[in-house]
Design an enzyme around this catalytic site. Structure first.
Site, PDB file in Angstrom:
ATOM      1  CB  CYS A  82      -0.850  -0.025   1.294  1.00 18.35           C
ATOM      2  SG  CYS A  82      -2.159  -1.520   1.220  1.00 18.35           S
ATOM      3  CG  HIS A 136      -0.410   3.181   4.329  1.00 16.86           C
ATOM      4  ND1 HIS A 136      -1.328   2.062   4.051  1.00 16.86           N
ATOM      5  CD2 HIS A 136      -0.090   2.892   5.590  1.00 16.86           C
ATOM      6  CE1 HIS A 136      -1.260   1.268   4.954  1.00 16.86           C
ATOM      7  NE2 HIS A 136      -0.468   1.651   6.188  1.00 16.86           N
TER       8      HIS A 136
END
Length: 512
Positions: A82, A136
């Protein structure tokens, strides 16, 4: 909502007067992100579909968007997890420039003070509004990189769902539970609708173009979705992967033990080791695959809601729409799960860009593209000053530049006659190793090199702990590592030279 509308109006007017920028002809940008979505969409059917074993997928809204977009059938992330992937795309820089290889490091602290996509549009007179998972969250972005946005960032309330998420790798949610406790992504979609309504007046009269980032959390684990989406995928139609084994000749360092999945309580009870050539029980595999498909279709429906509102508000003809998933995902192929590898299923992800007046009839390209290409593409599509290529050796010192190439030339030439012929990704492993992988039209070639971290950030190509070569013409599922075969050594040597030459030497002619 009233408070948000007041903030939007105040900040927009402030930006307008302070920037002195003429916004009258500016296209808005609607920026969709999905977490862990591999390109298992009907619009990707064909040789670029992630697996030959799948049910009929239900993705009508993303397929509709694809039909009026530049559909990038072979787009590759720069690192299949991510935060590194999102940081790379949002800054237009590769991981060895951002220095973000994990889920905690913040690029402005470890890499440089890079301008991000939403920050760029904010600086150019746009109202920049974000919600959900774009960066993130947490320390990896200093809580959603506040400088990138014009107004306070929005996150859905997931307090009810947090304890449930820890126990279950997947869950089918009935209608009454949804009404009592809306899922976070449902809350996010509703907030996107109300935000669009607030943004619409200024966007339509040309005084306040907007950049709206909407980041959905699914189909990330746990695979939670309304039961109506599970109904789309009857269990009897779910099949097991046809390659539940590691590639023959794969170096051990290429493997991930998928701890992300094994940490869920229902999976932990199985005592699965995550070891090479071990598998989960067949029924568990089928349940997980079904739940993933359901969560994907759930996300598709929410994207459709937002696109429908854009149309109702009369904004569709003047709004660029981009969609991307932050990386691929392994659903039991090779016995692997999650991302965290350099395999095709982890690095290959969906991306598409709709530009009103340019892609309305749909353009499909099989050209190799990279996620670092999106930043310069959106800038050019919006009619703003194109980004310069990052200067070699000075990228970390340059606030605004690119390490990819604008995708706009592929609109006129989808075959990519003068386009790049390679895409690059990487993944770190314990013991200071970095796996660098290169995708060409036919091959995937990977070297697992010893890696020098801060302050050097570069591989030692003379110290390798594994090499991989997969022939996608003969072996599209990457089941046989040809790098160990004597007959492949001349090809290995040639691809090794190209890998070491790096991304700069693979840029398209128009981008140098």
């Amino acid at each position: 909502r009233h408070v948000m509308a007041v903030l939007i109006n105040f900040f927009a007017l402030s930006l307008l007067f302070l920037s002195g920028i003429d916004c009258s002809a500016r296209k808005n940008v609607l920026f969709f992100v999905s977490d862990d979505m591999r390109p298992e969409l009907t619009s990707f059917l064909g040789p670029d579909f992630p697996s030959p074993i799948h049910p009929n997928m239900h993705s009508p809204n993303l397929d509709a968007l694809a039909s009026k977009s530049l559909l990038l059938k072979r787009a590759y992330v720069q690192q299949a997890v991510c935060s590194p992937s999102r940081t790379s795309l949002l800054t237009g820089r590769r991981p060895d420039t951002t220095h973000v290889y994990d889920l905690v490091s913040y690029f402005r602290k470890v890499g440089g003070n890079f301008t991000t996509i939403p920050q760029f549009f904010k600086q150019n007179g746009y109202m920049s509004v974000g919600m959900g998972k774009i960066f993130h969250p947490g320390s990896a972005s200093d809580n959603d990189d506040p400088i990138s946005w014009s107004v306070p960032y929005y996150h859905a309330n997931d307090s009810y769902w947090q304890p449930i998420r820890r126990d279950n790798s997947w869950l089918s949610v009935n209608e009454s539970m949804q009404k009592e406790h809306p899922l976070p992504d449902q809350q996010l979609a509703q907030h996107a609708l109300s935000t669009l309504k607030d943004l619409a007046p200024g966007a339509k009269n040309g005084t306040k173009p907007f950049f709206l980032g909407v980041g959905f959390h699914k189909p990330h684990l746990p695979f939670i979705a309304p039961e109506s989406f599970f109904d789309l995928y009857p269990l009897e139609q779910i099949r097991l992967p046809d390659n539940p084994y590691a590639p023959v000749g794969m170096p051990e360092i290429a493997w991930s033990a998928y701890g992300e999945l094994r940490n869920y309580h229902d999976i932990a009870k199985l005592n699965a080791s995550g070891a090479i050539n071990s598998t989960l029980p067949p029924q568990v595999v089928k349940d997980l695959r079904r739940a993933y498909y359901s969560a994907l279709s759930f996300t598709d429906s929410l994207i459709g809601m937002v696109m429908d509102e854009l149309e109702k508000l009369g904004l569709a003809d003047n709004t660029i729409i981009s969609f991307w998933g932050d990386h691929g995902w392994q659903l039991g192929e090779h016995g692997e799960w999650c991302k965290h590898t350099n395999f095709e299923d982890a690095t290959h992800a969906p991306m598409m860009v709709h530009i009103p007046g340019k892609t309305d009839h749909g353009i499909v390209t099989e050209a190799l593209t990279e996620f670092v290409d999106l930043f310069p593409t959106l800038v050019e599509a919006a009619g703003l000053t194109p980004l310069e290529l990052c200067p070699e050796g000075k990228s970390t010192k340059t606030e605004l530049c690119r390490e990819g190439a604008s995708l706009i030339p592929l609109i006129d030439d989808p075959k990519g006659s003068n386009w790049k012929t390679k895409a690059f990704s990487q993944y770190p492993r314990e013991g200071n190793h970095m796996g660098y992988t290169m995708r060409t039209d036919r091959y995937r070639y990977t070297e697992w090199a010893k890696f020098k971290g801060a302050p050097v950030y570069e591989p030692n190509w003379s110290e390798l702990n594994g090499t991989e070569l997969y022939d996608h013409m003969q072996d599209p599922e990457e089941n046989h590592n040809l790098a160990i075969e004597s007959s492949s050594q001349s090809l290995v040597q040639e691809l090794s030279k190209q890998l070491h030459a790096g991304w700069r030497n693979a840029l398209p002619e128009h981008s140098n």
